[in-house]
Write a protein that holds these residues in place. Structure first.
Motif, PDB file in Angstrom:
ATOM      1  N   THR A  62       7.911 -13.701  -5.379  1.00  0.00           N
ATOM      2  CA  THR A  62       9.186 -13.123  -5.820  1.00  0.00           C
ATOM      3  C   THR A  62      10.171 -13.055  -4.654  1.00  0.00           C
ATOM      4  N   LEU A  63       9.701 -12.563  -3.501  1.00  0.00           N
ATOM      5  CA  LEU A  63      10.583 -12.437  -2.337  1.00  0.00           C
ATOM      6  C   LEU A  63      11.021 -13.790  -1.801  1.00  0.00           C
ATOM      7  N   LEU A  64      10.204 -14.797  -2.037  1.00  0.00           N
ATOM      8  CA  LEU A  64      10.537 -16.140  -1.568  1.00  0.00           C
ATOM      9  C   LEU A  64      11.754 -16.706  -2.292  1.00  0.00           C
ATOM     10  N   ARG A  65      11.998 -16.228  -3.518  1.00  0.00           N
ATOM     11  CA  ARG A  65      13.067 -16.800  -4.351  1.00  0.00           C
ATOM     12  C   ARG A  65      14.200 -15.838  -4.679  1.00  0.00           C
ATOM     13  N   PHE A  66      13.912 -14.522  -4.610  1.00  0.00           N
ATOM     14  CA  PHE A  66      14.921 -13.561  -5.047  1.00  0.00           C
ATOM     15  C   PHE A  66      15.121 -12.445  -4.026  1.00  0.00           C
ATOM     16  N   GLU A  67      16.352 -11.980  -3.953  1.00  0.00           N
ATOM     17  CA  GLU A  67      16.645 -10.723  -3.272  1.00  0.00           C
ATOM     18  C   GLU A  67      16.649  -9.633  -4.322  1.00  0.00           C
ATOM     19  N   LEU A  68      15.969  -8.542  -4.041  1.00  0.00           N
ATOM     20  CA  LEU A  68      15.843  -7.445  -5.005  1.00  0.00           C
ATOM     21  C   LEU A  68      16.856  -6.353  -4.691  1.00  0.00           C
ATOM     22  N   LEU A  69      17.614  -5.949  -5.710  1.00  0.00           N
ATOM     23  CA  LEU A  69      18.621  -4.903  -5.554  1.00  0.00           C
ATOM     24  C   LEU A  69      18.426  -3.849  -6.636  1.00  0.00           C
ATOM     25  N   PRO A  70      18.565  -2.563  -6.290  1.00  0.00           N
ATOM     26  CA  PRO A  70      18.406  -1.510  -7.309  1.00  0.00           C
ATOM     27  C   PRO A  70      19.628  -1.424  -8.208  1.00  0.00           C
ATOM     28  N   ASP A  71      19.464  -0.820  -9.368  1.00  0.00           N
ATOM     29  CA  ASP A  71      20.583  -0.524 -10.258  1.00  0.00           C
ATOM     30  C   ASP A  71      20.902   0.956 -10.080  1.00  0.00           C
ATOM     31  N   PRO A  72      21.966   1.295  -9.334  1.00  0.00           N
ATOM     32  CA  PRO A  72      22.249   2.707  -9.032  1.00  0.00           C
ATOM     33  C   PRO A  72      22.582   3.540 -10.259  1.00  0.00           C
ATOM     34  N   THR A  73      22.927   2.882 -11.364  1.00  0.00           N
ATOM     35  CA  THR A  73      23.279   3.635 -12.580  1.00  0.00           C
ATOM     36  C   THR A  73      22.046   4.031 -13.382  1.00  0.00           C
ATOM     37  N   ARG A  74      20.905   3.427 -13.062  1.00  0.00           N
ATOM     38  CA  ARG A  74      19.672   3.730 -13.806  1.00  0.00           C
ATOM     39  C   ARG A  74      18.501   3.868 -12.838  1.00  0.00           C
ATOM     40  N   VAL A  75      18.429   5.003 -12.180  1.00  0.00           N
ATOM     41  CA  VAL A  75      17.320   5.286 -11.271  1.00  0.00           C
ATOM     42  C   VAL A  75      16.095   5.637 -12.116  1.00  0.00           C
ATOM     43  N   PRO A  76      14.981   4.947 -11.923  1.00  0.00           N
ATOM     44  CA  PRO A  76      13.802   5.208 -12.766  1.00  0.00           C
ATOM     45  C   PRO A  76      13.254   6.628 -12.607  1.00  0.00           C
ATOM     46  N   ILE A  77      12.798   7.181 -13.721  1.00  0.00           N
ATOM     47  CA  ILE A  77      12.219   8.527 -13.745  1.00  0.00           C
ATOM     48  C   ILE A  77      10.720   8.382 -14.038  1.00  0.00           C
ATOM     49  N   PRO A  78       9.857   8.551 -13.018  1.00  0.00           N
ATOM     50  CA  PRO A  78       8.414   8.365 -13.240  1.00  0.00           C
ATOM     51  C   PRO A  78       7.861   9.346 -14.272  1.00  0.00           C
ATOM     52  N   ILE A  79       7.030   8.843 -15.170  1.00  0.00           N
ATOM     53  CA  ILE A  79       6.331   9.709 -16.119  1.00  0.00           C
ATOM     54  C   ILE A  79       4.843   9.340 -16.092  1.00  0.00           C
ATOM     55  N   PRO A  80       3.976  10.355 -16.019  1.00  0.00           N
ATOM     56  CA  PRO A  80       2.534  10.070 -15.981  1.00  0.00           C
ATOM     57  C   PRO A  80       1.994   9.759 -17.374  1.00  0.00           C
ATOM     58  N   ARG A  81       1.385   8.634 -17.503  1.00  0.00           N
ATOM     59  CA  ARG A  81       0.616   8.265 -18.686  1.00  0.00           C
ATOM     60  C   ARG A  81      -0.748   7.795 -18.179  1.00  0.00           C
ATOM     61  N   LYS A  90       0.827  -1.213   0.000  1.00  0.00           N
ATOM     62  CA  LYS A  90       0.000   0.000   0.000  1.00  0.00           C
ATOM     63  C   LYS A  90       0.858   1.258   0.000  1.00  0.00           C
ATOM     64  N   GLU A  91       1.965   1.247   0.762  1.00  0.00           N
ATOM     65  CA  GLU A  91       2.830   2.424   0.797  1.00  0.00           C
ATOM     66  C   GLU A  91       3.497   2.644  -0.561  1.00  0.00           C
ATOM     67  N   ALA A  92       3.853   1.552  -1.238  1.00  0.00           N
ATOM     68  CA  ALA A  92       4.420   1.685  -2.584  1.00  0.00           C
ATOM     69  C   ALA A  92       3.367   2.219  -3.564  1.00  0.00           C
ATOM     70  N   LEU A  93       2.115   1.788  -3.408  1.00  0.00           N
ATOM     71  CA  LEU A  93       1.034   2.287  -4.262  1.00  0.00           C
ATOM     72  C   LEU A  93       0.759   3.761  -3.985  1.00  0.00           C
ATOM     73  N   ARG A  94       1.021   4.199  -2.758  1.00  0.00           N
ATOM     74  CA  ARG A  94       0.873   5.629  -2.448  1.00  0.00           C
ATOM     75  C   ARG A  94       1.981   6.431  -3.130  1.00  0.00           C
ATOM     76  N   LEU A  95       3.209   5.976  -2.981  1.00  0.00           N
ATOM     77  CA  LEU A  95       4.347   6.690  -3.569  1.00  0.00           C
ATOM     78  C   LEU A  95       4.318   6.673  -5.083  1.00  0.00           C
ATOM     79  N   TYR A  96       3.930   5.512  -5.651  1.00  0.00           N
ATOM     80  CA  TYR A  96       3.939   5.339  -7.107  1.00  0.00           C
ATOM     81  C   TYR A  96       2.538   4.912  -7.560  1.00  0.00           C
TER      82      TYR A  96
END
Length: 403
Positions: A367-386, A270-276
């Motif tokens: 997903t969390l049961l099988r993978f650890e999620l790590l960000p790519d610091p070289t490509r921070v996503p830029i939100p765009i409204p569509r 829910k907090e992620a849905l609020r932010l994004y």
């Protein structure tokens, strides 16, 4: 002479009476149409409660696919793959689809068409000349929009046609009759409205178009941004994983009961849905005048755009709005009923919101049961409204296999 004078004096009042009768008839017709639309939506909401199939059948084969992709040891752009996953899930859960979206070229063309329509719609609303349908149809964007619309409609038409053909088979029909829960398309094809009539082909196609688009594109946006939020907040990711592991162990079978036993994971979602916010804004026509607290007002009939993204980032509604804080959604927290609207609100809210929320829980848990999620610091996503919230440069993550 007196008769002639009498006739002349009554003639104007006769016209006035006819106009009044015509106005009343038009008003009654509009009220009937509004009531008809309301009853149709209430019937549809009731029908959706029977749907979907158990969550143990969701996310077919996508974990294995991701394991192959991450073996290349490079960041993965997740949005496109999540879109295929959510389309696969909605097709199997809602439309009795038996194929494989990953290998179906027409399904991938459908996703591309939806992406094109997203961008074209946003481009059109920013061009004053393109508000005219005739001018827009003659433009290059207008022609591309028509082509993309035809592709999308061909896909949904094929899904409906294929299912109708299957239901001509007596054994398939008998199997459907024995099922406790019907697929969404079967609900539409077998349904009878309040007056006993079945839905027209046009009505079925409209509902399928809406549910297929909303059921995969908005959910794909939500899941992708949720995974990114967890990747950038490893402490919360770890707590979610521990919760899922305590519930599911190392297995992958998810039941309906499990979905109500993930309180912390649900708070993070829910907090992620609020932010994004998956749907950054909605457009509505005012059914009555509105006066704001500062005295300004808007008249009935005006078209307004409500920015859900702005609402979710308003510091007067959400203190420190840019901070990822799942405790905002703790069971004992209090907030205004309309401060959090990832699925819109009121009588025109998303009819598939329960399915979308459940699918997000399943996707995040497995997903969390099988993978650890790590960000790519070289490509921070830029939100765009569509029509849905996307990223200008994609959503790139590193997935590290846990077992």
């Amino acid at each position: 002479m007196s008769v002639s004078a009498f006739s002349l004096t009554r003639f104007p009042s006769g016209i006035s009476g006819l106009l009044q009768v015509a106005f009343l008839l038009i008003l009654l017709l509009l009220l009937f149409k509004a009531a008809q639309l309301y009853l149709h939506r209430q019937w549809l909401l009731k029908a959706v409660q029977q749907f979907p199939c158990p969550p143990s059948h969701w996310l077919f084969g996508h974990k294995d696919k991701w394991e192959k992709l991450i073996s290349q040891d490079s960041p993965l752009e997740v949005f496109q793959h999540v879109s295929l996953m959510t389309l696969d899930s909605i097709m199997k859960c809602a439309f009795s689809y038996q194929g494989n979206i990953q290998l179906d070229r027409s399904s991938q063309s459908y996703i591309q068409a939806i992406g094109d329509l997203n961008n074209l719609f946003f481009s059109r609303v920013r061009n004053v000349f393109h508000q005219n349908d005739t001018i827009y149809s003659l433009s290059s964007n207008g022609r591309l929009s028509k082509y993309a619309s035809n592709l999308a409609h061909e896909h949904t038409d094929q899904v409906i046609k294929q299912r109708k053909a299957q239901l001509q088979n007596e054994s398939e029909l008998e199997k459907v009759r024995r099922q406790r829960r019907l697929d969404f398309l079967d609900i539409l094809l077998f349904a009878r409205t309040e007056d006993g009539s079945s839905l027209s082909d046009k009505d079925v196609r409209a509902e399928v178009d809406t549910f297929m688009f909303e059921g995969h594109d908005t959910t794909a946006s939500g899941i992708s941004w949720i995974l990114y939020a967890l990747a950038t907040h490893p402490t919360h990711q770890k707590k979610c994983r521990e919760e899922v592991q305590s519930l599911l162990g190392d297995g992958s079978s998810v039941t309906w009961d499990h979905l109500d036993q993930m309180p912390y994971t649900t708070m993070c979602i829910k907090e992620a849905l609020r932010l994004y916010s998956p749907v950054p804004a909605v457009v509505r026509e005012l059914s009555k005048p509105v006066t704001f607290p500062d005295g300004r007002s808007l008249p009935k009939g005006i078209i307004v755009t409500l920015s859900i993204y702005a609402l979710h980032h308003n510091s007067k509604v959400w203190p420190n709005p840019e901070v990822f804080d799942p405790s905002r959604f703790a069971p004992d927290s209090t907030r205004h009923s309309h401060s959090f609207l990832p699925f819109s609100g009121g009588s025109r809210n998303c009819i598939g919101k329960q399915f979308a929320m459940n699918e997000m829980k399943v996707a995040v848990a497995l997903t969390l049961l099988r993978f650890e999620l790590l960000p790519d610091p070289t490509r921070v996503p830029i939100p765009i409204p569509r029509l849905v919230l996307k990223s200008k440069n994609g959503i790139h993550l590193r997935l590290r296999k846990l077992h």
